[in-house]
Design an enzyme around this catalytic site. Structure first.
Site, PDB file in Angstrom:
ATOM      1  N   ASP A  86       0.915  -1.126  -0.147  1.00  0.00           N
ATOM      2  CA  ASP A  86       0.148  -0.055   0.044  1.00  0.00           C
ATOM      3  C   ASP A  86       0.753   1.162  -0.053  1.00  0.00           C
ATOM      4  O   ASP A  86       2.112   1.016   0.104  1.00  0.00           O
ATOM      5  CB  ASP A  86      -1.051  -0.073   1.327  1.00  0.00           C
ATOM      6  CG  ASP A  86      -0.355  -0.433   2.520  1.00  0.00           C
ATOM      7  OD1 ASP A  86       0.675   0.272   2.473  1.00  0.00           O
ATOM      8  OD2 ASP A  86      -0.723  -1.245   3.268  1.00  0.00           O
TER       9      ASP A  86
ATOM     10  N   LYS B  15      -5.081   2.988  -0.672  1.00  0.00           N
ATOM     11  CA  LYS B  15      -6.154   3.937  -1.134  1.00  0.00           C
ATOM     12  C   LYS B  15      -5.751   4.517  -2.357  1.00  0.00           C
ATOM     13  O   LYS B  15      -4.529   4.974  -2.565  1.00  0.00           O
ATOM     14  CB  LYS B  15      -6.314   5.165  -0.019  1.00  0.00           C
ATOM     15  CG  LYS B  15      -7.202   4.864   0.925  1.00  0.00           C
ATOM     16  CD  LYS B  15      -7.660   6.212   1.655  1.00  0.00           C
ATOM     17  CE  LYS B  15      -8.075   5.794   3.288  1.00  0.00           C
ATOM     18  NZ  LYS B  15      -8.037   6.691   3.964  1.00  0.00           N
TER      19      LYS B  15
ATOM     20  N   MET C 177      -0.917   8.344  13.319  1.00  0.00           N
ATOM     21  CA  MET C 177      -2.150   8.921  12.583  1.00  0.00           C
ATOM     22  C   MET C 177      -3.016  10.010  13.032  1.00  0.00           C
ATOM     23  O   MET C 177      -3.997  10.027  13.413  1.00  0.00           O
ATOM     24  CB  MET C 177      -3.035   7.588  12.569  1.00  0.00           C
ATOM     25  CG  MET C 177      -2.762   6.377  11.889  1.00  0.00           C
ATOM     26  SD  MET C 177      -3.728   4.773  11.849  1.00  0.00           S
ATOM     27  CE  MET C 177      -3.120   4.369  13.255  1.00  0.00           C
TER      28      MET C 177
HETATM   29  N1  SAH Z   1       2.838   0.122  11.053  1.00  0.00           N
HETATM   30  C1  SAH Z   1       3.318   1.377  10.968  1.00  0.00           C
HETATM   31  C2  SAH Z   1       2.312   2.310  11.438  1.00  0.00           C
HETATM   32  C3  SAH Z   1       0.995   2.276  10.632  1.00  0.00           C
HETATM   33  S1  SAH Z   1      -0.220   3.598  10.865  1.00  0.00           S
HETATM   34  C4  SAH Z   1       4.556   1.564  11.724  1.00  0.00           C
HETATM   35  O1  SAH Z   1       4.938   0.602  12.770  1.00  0.00           O
HETATM   36  O2  SAH Z   1       5.269   2.624  11.715  1.00  0.00           O
HETATM   37  C5  SAH Z   1       0.453   4.764  10.117  1.00  0.00           C
HETATM   38  C6  SAH Z   1       0.824   5.999  10.616  1.00  0.00           C
HETATM   39  O3  SAH Z   1       2.340   5.787  11.024  1.00  0.00           O
HETATM   40  C7  SAH Z   1       0.747   7.177  10.050  1.00  0.00           C
HETATM   41  O4  SAH Z   1      -0.420   8.023  10.013  1.00  0.00           O
HETATM   42  C8  SAH Z   1       1.998   8.136  10.802  1.00  0.00           C
HETATM   43  O5  SAH Z   1       1.581   8.676  11.771  1.00  0.00           O
HETATM   44  C9  SAH Z   1       2.923   6.924  11.018  1.00  0.00           C
HETATM   45  N2  SAH Z   1       4.143   6.881   9.993  1.00  0.00           N
HETATM   46  C10 SAH Z   1       4.327   6.001   9.124  1.00  0.00           C
HETATM   47  N3  SAH Z   1       5.254   6.358   8.191  1.00  0.00           N
HETATM   48  C11 SAH Z   1       5.866   7.386   8.692  1.00  0.00           C
HETATM   49  C12 SAH Z   1       6.713   8.138   8.201  1.00  0.00           C
HETATM   50  N4  SAH Z   1       7.747   7.949   7.298  1.00  0.00           N
HETATM   51  N5  SAH Z   1       6.962   9.486   8.801  1.00  0.00           N
HETATM   52  C13 SAH Z   1       6.214   9.810   9.785  1.00  0.00           C
HETATM   53  N6  SAH Z   1       5.131   9.048  10.122  1.00  0.00           N
HETATM   54  C14 SAH Z   1       5.047   7.920   9.710  1.00  0.00           C
END
Ligand code: SAH
Length: 480
Positions: A253, A275, A388
């Site tokens: 995704d 999406k 998020m």
């Molecule tokens: N499983 C992922 C999180 C998924 S939820 C993890 O462990 O990181 C998705 C959220 O993760 C986004 O809304 C944001 O808040 C955060 N996120 C993921 N990648 C990011 C990035 N490169 N920079 C900042 N926030 C990030």
């Protein structure tokens, strides 16, 4: 591509070599190694260069120039006379006889060119620069030499010996591929390398029996749920990379950083489940069902996840279905966004003087902001990492203040953390929402709340001037 790379069978065929120097000697040598019969034409030959092949039973020396009739039925011709006129004559004669010709150091006169090779016969790696820079090709070859153990040839011969048997026992091509991959990367290969071919052969028979039994029972795929980290491909684990190289199909995704998908096995089918503009994401249940269906077709299914699969990644839900269906799976942890963003923004999530704990929360509930446990959230000496939360930042900071948080509490928002276009905005609970709005930060973004945020400036060895773009690499020593 300027040349077509092929491996030509010259076993028992005639190859013409003209010239008596070093290059001619090397041409004779390689032609003999490939099983050809060499007719060497040279008035005189340099004894030193021809040591070891001079008396080869398939080398015939003629102390004269070749004549057109000599080319009849030859597979290839090499000219290395050192005199351009002589080389030209050879090339003309070869061409008249429809024999492909190579002229040393004269790409314009060549029908084919000679690559630099790494010889682990029957494994042969050929490198060519299409004549542009033979030295560069040689340098690449030298690197490959160091990467390929000498015993690779032995392993390939070993595999070659039982190839027919495997063909016979495993009818399904996909199963055969999987069997070979498992065998050639596993302990059996190590046994062959160490010279214990007898034990290797026994192990191979056992593996083959097991694979054949598996095939009779119906093929079964597996699922790899792999965390890829927040974006920088360098943050992938070795295990992630290994499974990415094995997959038959990949589901991904939009949270993946650029360049990560390029590391997946090129032949793997790619399915986007994120999406699209103005569209909805593929519902979670559909993804889980897709994983089940693909695995049941016998495929190795790679589910790539941003960050870590078990941290706000819904990885748990996906494997629940797999477990119900008894489909084998592996989960590979990844660098979660909070850890990645913190490191690349120079903010330690815990620090002896600031925070003894760190809470990972999501602000995103079913209908807007989630109902947080405020006693837990507002505990002193703690860092809060909010996933998020970008869209809800105004409501979130408001709720913090309403529940009695200090308005001066430092906050950082990291946009596209660990990626080349990472941006960091810092402020306080009172003003961060407005600053972020002004800067126009986009998703994905990580919110970090706590006094550890003040360490960012202290730990920085280079602060960008006003208007200068902040880069991910180089700002903090820790992220170099
Ligand atoms: N499983 C992922 C999180 C998924 S939820 C993890 O462990 O990181 C998705 C959220 O993760 C986004 O809304 C944001 O808040 C955060 N996120 C993921 N990648 C990011 C990035 N490169 N920079 C900042 N926030 C990030």
């Amino acid at each position: 591509m300027d040349f077509l790379p092929i491996f030509r069978n010259v076993n028992g065929r005639t190859i013409i070599v003209a010239g008596g120097g070093t290059v001619a000697a090397r041409r004779c040598e390689i032609a003999l190694r490939a099983g050809a019969r060499v007719k060497l034409f040279a008035d005189s030959i340099d004894e030193d260069d021809f040591t070891g092949i001079r008396d080869h039973q398939h080398l015939q020396h003629f102390a004269r120039c070749p004549e057109p009739a000599d080319f009849d039925g030859a597979a290839l011709a090499f000219a290395a006379c050192r005199k351009l006129d002589d080389d030209r004559k050879i090339a003309d004669m070869a061409r008249a006889a429809k024999v492909p010709v190579n002229v040393a150091d004269r790409p314009e006169l060549c029908d084919f060119i000679m690559p630099s090779i790494v010889d682990r016969a029957p494994i042969v790696v050929a490198v060519s620069s299409s004549g542009a820079s033979p030295i560069l090709a040689r340098m690449i070859r030298a690197r490959l030499e160091t990467m390929l153990p000498a015993a690779f040839g032995k392993l390939a011969r070993f595999a070659g010996d039982i190839r027919d048997q495997v063909m016979e026992r495993l009818k399904n091509g996909e199963n055969r591929r999987r069997f070979w991959e498992r065998i050639l990367e596993g302990p059996m290969a190590t046994l062959v390398f160490s010279g214990d071919e007898e034990t290797a052969r026994a192990m191979l028979q056992r593996e083959l029996e097991a694979a054949a039994a598996e095939e009779r029972a119906g093929i079964r795929g597996e699922v790899y749920l792999v965390g890829c980290g927040p974006g920088d491909p360098d943050l992938l684990t070795f295990k992630a990379l290994r499974l990415m190289q094995k997959a038959d199909v990949v589901l991904y995704d939009r949270l993946l950083g650029d360049g990560i998908l390029n590391l997946v096995r090129r032949e793997a089918e790619r399915i986007y489940v994120g999406k699209r503009e103005g569209d909805h994401a593929v519902p979670q249940e559909d993804i889980s069902e897709m994983l089940v269906r693909l695995a049941k077709e016998g495929k190795r299914v790679l589910r790539l996840k941003g960050g870590d699969p078990f941290i706000f990644g819904r990885g748990g839900e996906e494997i629940e279905r797999l477990a119900e269906e008894h489909i084998p799976f592996q989960v590979v942890p990844g660098v979660t966004a909070a850890a990645g963003c913190a490191a690349y923004a120079g903010i330690p999530l815990t620090h002896r003087d600031h925070a003894q704990s760190c809470l990972f929360i999501t602000a995103h509930g079913k209908d807007g902001i989630v109902d947080l446990d405020w006693t837990q959230v507002l505990r002193p000496n703690q860092t809060i990492a909010v996933y998020m939360g970008l869209r809800l930042l105004p409501q979130l900071t408001h709720a913090f203040l309403e529940h009695g948080a200090d308005a001066a509490m430092p906050v950082a928002v990291v946009e596209k953390g660990t990626r080349p276009d990472q941006r960091v905005i810092t402020g306080t609970l009172a003003d961060i929402a407005e600053k972020v709005e002004q800067a126009g930060l986009q998703s994905p973004a990580m919110i970090i709340i706590g006094t550890v945020v003040t360490l960012r400036d202290k730990l920085s060895w280079y602060l960008p001037e006003d208007g200068e773009q902040e880069t991910t690499q180089g700002r903090f020593i820790g992220s170099l």
